[in-house]
Motif scaffolding. Structure first.
Motif, PDB file in Angstrom:
ATOM      1  N   GLU A 218      -4.524   1.403  -7.514  1.00 19.81           N
ATOM      2  CA  GLU A 218      -6.110   1.160  -7.711  1.00 19.81           C
ATOM      3  C   GLU A 218      -6.372   0.385  -8.616  1.00 19.81           C
ATOM      4  O   GLU A 218      -7.429  -0.531  -8.587  1.00 19.81           O
ATOM      5  CB  GLU A 218      -6.748   2.736  -8.128  1.00 19.81           C
ATOM      6  CG  GLU A 218      -8.220   2.910  -8.183  1.00 19.81           C
ATOM      7  CD  GLU A 218      -8.907   2.441  -6.970  1.00 19.81           C
ATOM      8  OE1 GLU A 218     -10.013   1.951  -7.014  1.00 19.81           O
ATOM      9  OE2 GLU A 218      -8.210   2.439  -5.779  1.00 19.81           O
TER      10      GLU A 218
ATOM     11  N   LYS B 228      -5.826  -3.134  -7.561  1.00 15.14           N
ATOM     12  CA  LYS B 228      -6.901  -3.692  -6.511  1.00 15.14           C
ATOM     13  C   LYS B 228      -8.179  -4.019  -7.243  1.00 15.14           C
ATOM     14  O   LYS B 228      -8.792  -5.165  -6.941  1.00 15.14           O
ATOM     15  CB  LYS B 228      -7.083  -2.575  -5.445  1.00 15.14           C
ATOM     16  CG  LYS B 228      -5.861  -2.335  -4.532  1.00 15.14           C
ATOM     17  CD  LYS B 228      -6.327  -1.045  -3.660  1.00 15.14           C
ATOM     18  CE  LYS B 228      -5.475  -0.956  -2.578  1.00 15.14           C
ATOM     19  NZ  LYS B 228      -5.806   0.074  -1.557  1.00 15.14           N
ATOM     20  N   ARG B 229      -8.508  -3.177  -8.139  1.00 14.47           N
ATOM     21  CA  ARG B 229      -9.878  -3.507  -8.789  1.00 14.47           C
ATOM     22  C   ARG B 229      -9.769  -4.702  -9.746  1.00 14.47           C
ATOM     23  O   ARG B 229     -10.859  -5.295  -9.653  1.00 14.47           O
ATOM     24  CB  ARG B 229     -10.151  -2.303  -9.697  1.00 14.47           C
ATOM     25  CG  ARG B 229     -10.536  -0.997  -8.639  1.00 14.47           C
ATOM     26  CD  ARG B 229     -10.996   0.173  -9.713  1.00 14.47           C
ATOM     27  NE  ARG B 229     -12.160   0.027 -10.573  1.00 14.47           N
ATOM     28  CZ  ARG B 229     -12.648   0.862 -11.182  1.00 14.47           C
ATOM     29  NH1 ARG B 229     -12.212   2.116 -11.211  1.00 14.47           N
ATOM     30  NH2 ARG B 229     -13.730   0.784 -11.871  1.00 14.47           N
TER      31      ARG B 229
ATOM     32  N   GLU C  65       0.172   6.992 -11.034  1.00 13.72           N
ATOM     33  CA  GLU C  65      -0.690   7.338  -9.896  1.00 13.72           C
ATOM     34  C   GLU C  65      -1.925   6.634  -9.856  1.00 13.72           C
ATOM     35  O   GLU C  65      -2.723   6.357  -8.699  1.00 13.72           O
ATOM     36  CB  GLU C  65      -1.043   8.818 -10.011  1.00 13.72           C
ATOM     37  CG  GLU C  65      -1.799   9.141 -11.261  1.00 13.72           C
ATOM     38  CD  GLU C  65      -2.219  10.268 -11.656  1.00 13.72           C
ATOM     39  OE1 GLU C  65      -3.073  10.575 -12.495  1.00 13.72           O
ATOM     40  OE2 GLU C  65      -1.580  11.386 -10.881  1.00 13.72           O
ATOM     41  N   ASN C  66      -2.072   5.533 -10.913  1.00 10.16           N
ATOM     42  CA  ASN C  66      -3.267   4.549 -10.891  1.00 10.16           C
ATOM     43  C   ASN C  66      -2.941   3.255 -10.811  1.00 10.16           C
ATOM     44  O   ASN C  66      -3.718   2.492 -10.921  1.00 10.16           O
ATOM     45  CB  ASN C  66      -3.982   4.899 -12.309  1.00 10.16           C
ATOM     46  CG  ASN C  66      -4.395   6.319 -12.585  1.00 10.16           C
ATOM     47  OD1 ASN C  66      -4.907   7.027 -11.773  1.00 10.16           O
ATOM     48  ND2 ASN C  66      -4.268   7.098 -13.831  1.00 10.16           N
TER      49      ASN C  66
ATOM     50  N   TYR D 190      -9.678   4.495 -17.497  1.00 14.98           N
ATOM     51  CA  TYR D 190      -8.329   4.863 -17.261  1.00 14.98           C
ATOM     52  C   TYR D 190      -7.542   5.123 -18.694  1.00 14.98           C
ATOM     53  O   TYR D 190      -6.533   5.243 -18.817  1.00 14.98           O
ATOM     54  CB  TYR D 190      -7.389   4.099 -16.511  1.00 14.98           C
ATOM     55  CG  TYR D 190      -7.975   4.159 -14.900  1.00 14.98           C
ATOM     56  CD1 TYR D 190      -7.385   4.810 -14.086  1.00 14.98           C
ATOM     57  CD2 TYR D 190      -8.791   3.159 -14.474  1.00 14.98           C
ATOM     58  CE1 TYR D 190      -7.910   4.890 -12.755  1.00 14.98           C
ATOM     59  CE2 TYR D 190      -9.295   3.143 -13.224  1.00 14.98           C
ATOM     60  CZ  TYR D 190      -8.816   4.122 -12.355  1.00 14.98           C
ATOM     61  OH  TYR D 190      -9.171   4.150 -10.939  1.00 14.98           O
TER      62      TYR D 190
ATOM     63  N   GLU E 158       0.889  -1.094   0.016  1.00 17.13           N
ATOM     64  CA  GLU E 158      -0.052   0.051   0.061  1.00 17.13           C
ATOM     65  C   GLU E 158       0.790   1.239   0.054  1.00 17.13           C
ATOM     66  O   GLU E 158       0.380   2.328  -0.341  1.00 17.13           O
ATOM     67  CB  GLU E 158      -1.020   0.052   1.391  1.00 17.13           C
ATOM     68  CG  GLU E 158      -1.872  -0.972   1.302  1.00 17.13           C
ATOM     69  CD  GLU E 158      -3.148  -0.501   0.372  1.00 17.13           C
ATOM     70  OE1 GLU E 158      -3.283   0.596   0.101  1.00 17.13           O
ATOM     71  OE2 GLU E 158      -4.272  -1.275   0.106  1.00 17.13           O
TER      72      GLU E 158
END
Length: 567
Positions: A105, A108-109, A101-102, A81, A25
């Protein structure tokens, strides 16, 4: 130590990948170090120091089976995205153009969808593959998806093995008598076999993108495959080399200690005697766009744009599958198979003729020199499709397009050997891939892209004129009875004279003197003869430069040709 651990192994010794993940994380994806990039691969995230702002996430799809909802959800994330999606040559998916920066996320998705990115890169058991018609096609004898999921569940997130193998392990298994694509490029291939009237699997080991897996003289019953797999992984973990990175695959282990040595290591973990191999049950078949299944329904091969997929395509496919209670499977040929259709028809339209062509990620990968998927425009796609010729196109020598396991194989290259060229391809020819007899042999070390269409077209025309209906049979009957250099010079001589002189069929490979006489009988008037000595090498170099030099100091200079730069 005389043998020092390679750099990646030194990182593993300091911190295991599974322990690195505990602080996942808090990773700063905008400021990664070398070690970060190694560790991230074990969780499906790829990045390089020279393209530090671009990330790739790879998704493993065991057995190529994915639900329509999962497929559509991946497309939704890609839309949100603005990502690029391709199918891999291991029946998985890759998301490209991810911004730093993505990354977290998106990671995780994706993993929340019931699919996983874990161990899809790095030193792991990679996505386990089979034939898209596993269990349902007319050639199916044993459905292997249950075995695949046993293997997948055993390895995924296993703290002992996550990123901790000496090198990648590619596993292929098929219970089909005939497969859409050959599986002999895998480190381990469990191939359908029969012994004492019982179907099971012969074990082949040591394959990779440039080598075919060899028989281990082992027969396994269906119930024994998983235990063998566990023993194999542990044996490789314990005894595989962790020194020179270029010599850490199963192939190199066999080179060093022999097949018997590797089997002894596996046997010590397997803890039972091996049965000798059975009869390999493997035949060659051509698969059409629609394939009748065992239950009377049909499978449809949706040909991708050389593995590229738009999000609209994915949504259309997912909607169609949902409405028709059908099923989606990915093939290692980078195409999508839609099963359980009541009729051999569909409203879906394939965007390309690609079902016999495997192309690597091209310029989406930092190691590829060229935009391979665009360079397929230099190929005679209509003829390739008409004759069902297997083609592999790789962007570099790593060989992700499996170019040496196909009828015609190509590697995209850069060179100044022919003047100011925009690139070209090394050509390989005639792999005996269906039964894993041999990889293809090199025809030319480099052909400029602007001449590639003519060269490949001639190769196909010579095949057509031979009277053979299948290119692999043509290679076996004709090409393999001639030396590589002779074949190169024969094709060049045909190109210079604008002829299409077929090769006579031989029972065995003849002497170089015979090959010289054959060339003189057809091309005595050409000027390359002054360069023929004890070999054809210098003559090949002379004639190829004479025919293909585009611009430069060469006396055979030709005006520059206008081309499109794709990258």
């Amino acid at each position: 130590m005389e043998n020092k651990l390679n750099k990646r192994e030194r990182y593993k010794a300091q911190l295991k990948p599974i322990d690195y993940y505990k602080d996942f994380e808090n990773i700063d994806f905008e400021n990664l170090g070398e070690g970060d990039r190694y560790y991230l691969q074990d969780f499906g995230i790829f990045n390089t120091d020279f393209l530090e702002d671009e990330f790739t996430i790879r998704i493993r799809i065991p057995g190529g089976r994915i639900s329509a909802k999962q497929f559509a959800d991946v497309a939704k994330i890609a839309d949100e995205y603005n990502l690029t999606i391709i199918l891999t040559a291991r029946a998985g998916m890759q998301l490209h153009n991810i911004e730093a920066e993505n990354v977290l996320e998106i990671y995780k998705r994706i993993n929340a969808l019931g699919i996983s990115t874990w161990q899809s890169f790095g030193d792991n058991v990679r996505n386990i593959v089979t034939d898209p018609y596993d269990g349902c096609g007319e050639y199916s004898e044993i459905e292997v998806y249950g075995i695949i999921m046993q293997m997948h569940n055993y390895i995924i997130e296993n703290p002992r093995y996550v990123g901790m193998l000496p090198r990648r392990l590619s596993i292929g298994i098929s219970g089909n008598r005939s497969n859409v694509t050959s599986l002999f490029a895998n480190d381990i291939y469990f191939a359908l076999a029969k012994k004492d009237g019982v179907f099971g699997f012969n074990v082949y080991m040591g394959g990779k993108n440039t080598e075919v897996a060899q028989s281990a003289d082992i027969f396994l019953k269906e119930s024994e495959v998983f235990d063998f797999f566990k023993a194999l992984v542990e044996a490789f973990y314990l005894h595989g080399s962790r020194f020179s990175r270029s010599k850490t695959r199963i192939f190199h282990m066999i080179e060093e200690i022999g097949m018997d040595g590797l089997k002894a290591h596996i046997k010590s973990e397997y803890k039972r005697e091996f049965e000798s191999e059975g009869e390999l049950i493997l035949e060659k078949s051509n698969f059409s766009e629609f394939h009748k299944l065992k239950d009377g329904t049909f499978g449809f091969c949706y040909q991708t744009d050389f593995s590229r997929l738009s999000t609209n395509e994915i949504k259309n496919i997912a909607d169609f599958v949902t409405k028709n209670s059908a099923e989606i499977r990915f093939g290692i040929d980078q195409n999508i198979y839609i099963l359980s259709l009541k009729e051999p028809s569909t409203t879906l339209k394939s965007p390309a003729l690609s079902d016999t062509i495997v192309a690597c990620a091209g310029n989406l990968c930092p190691y590829a020199v060229w935009s391979i998927k665009d360079e397929t425009s230099y190929l005679p796609l209509d003829k390739i499709n008409e004759h069902r010729i297997q083609v592999g196109f790789s962007g570099c020598a790593k060989g992700c397009g499996r170019h040496r396991h196909t009828d015609i194989g190509l590697i995209g290259l850069k060179t100044n050997n022919f003047g100011d060229t925009d690139g070209g391809a090394r050509i390989f020819l005639g792999a005996l891939h269906s039964d894993g007899t041999s990889v293809g042999r090199q025809l030319f070390s480099m052909v400029p892209f602007v001449h590639l269409h003519k060269v490949v077209s001639l190769v196909i025309e010579l095949f057509e004129l031979s009277g053979h209906r299948d290119f692999e049979e043509y290679a076996k009957d004709i090409l393999w009875n001639y030396s590589e250099d002779f074949l190169s010079l024969w094709v060049l001589a045909n190109l210079e004279t604008n002829r299409s002189v077929i090769l006579p069929k031989l029972d065995t490979m003849e002497s170089s003197e015979f090959e010289v006489s054959l060339l003189k009988g057809e091309f005595a008037e050409l000027d390359f003869w002054q360069h023929v000595d004890e070999s054809f090498f210098n003559a090949i170099s002379y004639l190829s430069k004479k025919l293909w030099t585009i611009e430069g100091e060469d006396p055979h200079y030709k005006p520059k040709i206008q081309r499109t730069n794709f990258r």
